[in-house]
Design a protein around this motif. Sequence first.
Motif, PDB file in Angstrom:
ATOM      1  N   THR A 143       0.819  -1.135   0.007  1.00 32.25           N
ATOM      2  CA  THR A 143      -0.047   0.098   0.126  1.00 32.25           C
ATOM      3  C   THR A 143       0.702   1.296  -0.018  1.00 32.25           C
ATOM      4  OG1 THR A 143       0.005   0.224   2.310  1.00 32.25           O
ATOM      5  CG2 THR A 143      -1.591  -1.238   1.552  1.00 32.25           C
ATOM      6  N   ASP A 144       0.242   2.359  -0.412  1.00 27.62           N
ATOM      7  CA  ASP A 144       0.955   3.656  -0.210  1.00 27.62           C
ATOM      8  C   ASP A 144       1.318   3.700   1.433  1.00 27.62           C
ATOM      9  OD1 ASP A 144      -1.342   5.619   1.486  1.00 27.62           O
ATOM     10  OD2 ASP A 144      -2.140   4.001   0.385  1.00 27.62           O
ATOM     11  N   PRO A 145       2.232   4.658   1.610  1.00 31.09           N
ATOM     12  CA  PRO A 145       2.852   4.843   2.948  1.00 31.09           C
ATOM     13  C   PRO A 145       1.689   5.163   4.157  1.00 31.09           C
ATOM     14  CG  PRO A 145       4.286   5.760   1.446  1.00 31.09           C
ATOM     15  CD  PRO A 145       3.049   5.575   0.657  1.00 31.09           C
ATOM     16  N   LEU A 146       0.904   5.864   3.792  1.00 30.66           N
ATOM     17  CA  LEU A 146      -0.199   6.365   4.641  1.00 30.66           C
ATOM     18  C   LEU A 146      -1.068   5.227   5.274  1.00 30.66           C
ATOM     19  CD1 LEU A 146      -1.432   8.517   6.451  1.00 30.66           C
ATOM     20  CD2 LEU A 146      -2.790   9.264   4.683  1.00 30.66           C
ATOM     21  N   THR A 147      -1.417   4.466   4.043  1.00 28.18           N
ATOM     22  CA  THR A 147      -2.421   3.200   4.326  1.00 28.18           C
ATOM     23  C   THR A 147      -1.619   2.166   4.995  1.00 28.18           C
ATOM     24  OG1 THR A 147      -3.743   3.624   2.412  1.00 28.18           O
ATOM     25  CG2 THR A 147      -3.801   1.507   3.280  1.00 28.18           C
ATOM     26  N   ALA A 148      -0.518   1.868   4.772  1.00 26.53           N
ATOM     27  CA  ALA A 148       0.644   1.058   5.423  1.00 26.53           C
ATOM     28  C   ALA A 148       0.586   1.492   6.908  1.00 26.53           C
ATOM     29  CB  ALA A 148       1.940   1.099   4.795  1.00 26.53           C
ATOM     30  N   GLU A 149       0.701   2.716   7.330  1.00 28.67           N
ATOM     31  CA  GLU A 149       0.911   3.111   8.763  1.00 28.67           C
ATOM     32  C   GLU A 149      -0.355   2.871   9.409  1.00 28.67           C
ATOM     33  OE1 GLU A 149       1.227   7.301  10.838  1.00 28.67           O
ATOM     34  OE2 GLU A 149       2.188   7.362   9.084  1.00 28.67           O
ATOM     35  N   SER A 150      -1.412   3.198   8.633  1.00 24.34           N
ATOM     36  CA  SER A 150      -2.560   2.881   9.208  1.00 24.34           C
ATOM     37  C   SER A 150      -2.936   1.279   9.365  1.00 24.34           C
ATOM     38  CB  SER A 150      -3.845   3.290   8.307  1.00 24.34           C
ATOM     39  OG  SER A 150      -5.111   2.890   8.728  1.00 24.34           O
ATOM     40  N   LEU A 192      -1.652  -5.034  11.764  1.00 23.51           N
ATOM     41  CA  LEU A 192      -1.666  -5.704  10.454  1.00 23.51           C
ATOM     42  C   LEU A 192      -0.450  -5.314   9.408  1.00 23.51           C
ATOM     43  CD1 LEU A 192      -5.457  -5.436   9.328  1.00 23.51           C
ATOM     44  CD2 LEU A 192      -4.342  -7.602  10.177  1.00 23.51           C
ATOM     45  N   ALA A 193       0.138  -6.165   8.901  1.00 23.97           N
ATOM     46  CA  ALA A 193       1.380  -5.886   7.982  1.00 23.97           C
ATOM     47  C   ALA A 193       1.109  -5.365   6.763  1.00 23.97           C
ATOM     48  CB  ALA A 193       2.068  -7.123   8.148  1.00 23.97           C
ATOM     49  N   ALA A 194       1.906  -4.377   6.513  1.00 23.01           N
ATOM     50  CA  ALA A 194       1.896  -3.962   4.816  1.00 23.01           C
ATOM     51  C   ALA A 194       3.105  -3.300   4.605  1.00 23.01           C
ATOM     52  CB  ALA A 194       0.706  -2.774   4.826  1.00 23.01           C
ATOM     53  N   VAL A 195       3.591  -3.550   3.202  1.00 19.19           N
ATOM     54  CA  VAL A 195       4.751  -3.050   2.684  1.00 19.19           C
ATOM     55  C   VAL A 195       4.402  -2.049   2.037  1.00 19.19           C
ATOM     56  CG1 VAL A 195       6.694  -3.321   1.272  1.00 19.19           C
ATOM     57  CG2 VAL A 195       5.551  -5.305   2.448  1.00 19.19           C
ATOM     58  N   PRO A 196       4.904  -0.464   2.399  1.00 14.74           N
ATOM     59  CA  PRO A 196       4.845   0.645   1.734  1.00 14.74           C
ATOM     60  C   PRO A 196       5.427   0.644   0.234  1.00 14.74           C
ATOM     61  CG  PRO A 196       5.786   0.885   3.871  1.00 14.74           C
ATOM     62  CD  PRO A 196       5.946  -0.527   3.465  1.00 14.74           C
ATOM     63  N   THR A 197       4.521   1.059  -0.491  1.00 11.07           N
ATOM     64  CA  THR A 197       5.019   1.227  -1.915  1.00 11.07           C
ATOM     65  C   THR A 197       5.406   2.692  -2.498  1.00 11.07           C
ATOM     66  OG1 THR A 197       2.467   1.965  -2.633  1.00 11.07           O
ATOM     67  CG2 THR A 197       3.087  -0.416  -2.927  1.00 11.07           C
ATOM     68  N   ARG A 198       6.544   2.562  -3.186  1.00 12.83           N
ATOM     69  CA  ARG A 198       7.015   3.801  -3.483  1.00 12.83           C
ATOM     70  C   ARG A 198       7.473   3.980  -4.761  1.00 12.83           C
ATOM     71  NH1 ARG A 198       8.770   3.031   1.935  1.00 12.83           N
ATOM     72  NH2 ARG A 198       8.491   4.784   3.647  1.00 12.83           N
ATOM     73  N   PRO A 225      -0.569  10.748  -0.239  1.00 11.40           N
ATOM     74  CA  PRO A 225       0.287   9.849  -0.995  1.00 11.40           C
ATOM     75  C   PRO A 225      -0.732   9.196  -1.895  1.00 11.40           C
ATOM     76  CG  PRO A 225       1.197   9.718   1.334  1.00 11.40           C
ATOM     77  CD  PRO A 225       0.055  10.431   1.349  1.00 11.40           C
ATOM     78  N   ASN A 226      -0.242   9.077  -3.136  1.00 14.41           N
ATOM     79  CA  ASN A 226      -1.101   8.270  -4.075  1.00 14.41           C
ATOM     80  C   ASN A 226      -0.023   7.679  -4.954  1.00 14.41           C
ATOM     81  OD1 ASN A 226      -3.927   7.694  -5.732  1.00 14.41           O
ATOM     82  ND2 ASN A 226      -2.268   7.943  -7.120  1.00 14.41           N
ATOM     83  N   VAL A 227       0.050   6.133  -4.989  1.00 11.88           N
ATOM     84  CA  VAL A 227       0.959   5.417  -5.616  1.00 11.88           C
ATOM     85  C   VAL A 227       0.373   4.636  -6.681  1.00 11.88           C
ATOM     86  CG1 VAL A 227       3.247   4.352  -5.571  1.00 11.88           C
ATOM     87  CG2 VAL A 227       2.584   5.731  -3.813  1.00 11.88           C
ATOM     88  N   GLY A 228       0.218   4.879  -7.864  1.00 12.76           N
ATOM     89  CA  GLY A 228      -0.324   3.937  -8.879  1.00 12.76           C
ATOM     90  C   GLY A 228       0.641   2.718  -9.155  1.00 12.76           C
TER      91      GLY A 228
END
Length: 217
Positions: free
Chosen positions: A69-76, A82-88, A118-121
Amino acid sequence: MRVTHLGHACLLVETADRRILIDPGNFSSGFEELTDLDAIVVTHNHPDHFDPERAPRLIRANPRTPVHTDPLTAESLRSEGLAAVPTRQGEEFEVGDVTVTPVGELHAFNHDAMPRIPNVGVVLRADGEPTLFHPGDAYDAEPGPVDVLAHPLNAPWAASRDSIAFVARISPSVFLPIHDGLLSQQGRQMYSGHVLQFSGVEGLDYVDLRDDESATF
């Protein structure tokens, strides 16, 4: 490649023997019961792209599925355990034989009173399969050559002239409207017709998927 439109901005993309779910938001339905997913991808932290109630339940129901997910959703998600990898942008990752390329950084400008998040397509590529680009909520990313463009057709931040120019610039083979949850059927036809009439993309294939409909490319 098989693409199922689960409403608004949510797509289930089946390509290279992998099943990738993009943007399970609160304008969408049908993703809640999905299992055996190979990846869950979220472009940004607005509820029409990431349902704050149903999406975490989906992640818990798919405990072995990587979440990007985008960094903001990963932080949420981390705040919920829950684990999430920030996309950049520029940091590719693999889902089996599918290469996922994050592109873009910020949500399109909407209003001075609304902070840009943040918005990462994402661009999905695999040998022998079409390339698909889901931009989230922005028209400014540079995805490179694209076969199937999942195109945000309508939004509070989107002007029709910019929508048409975006399709013209990307010049895909297939125009697949998404982000249509605010439109009547007549409105969808009008916006899509403007893109087809004015984008100037030769041979553009218009694939109009209603909710829960699929197409194979």
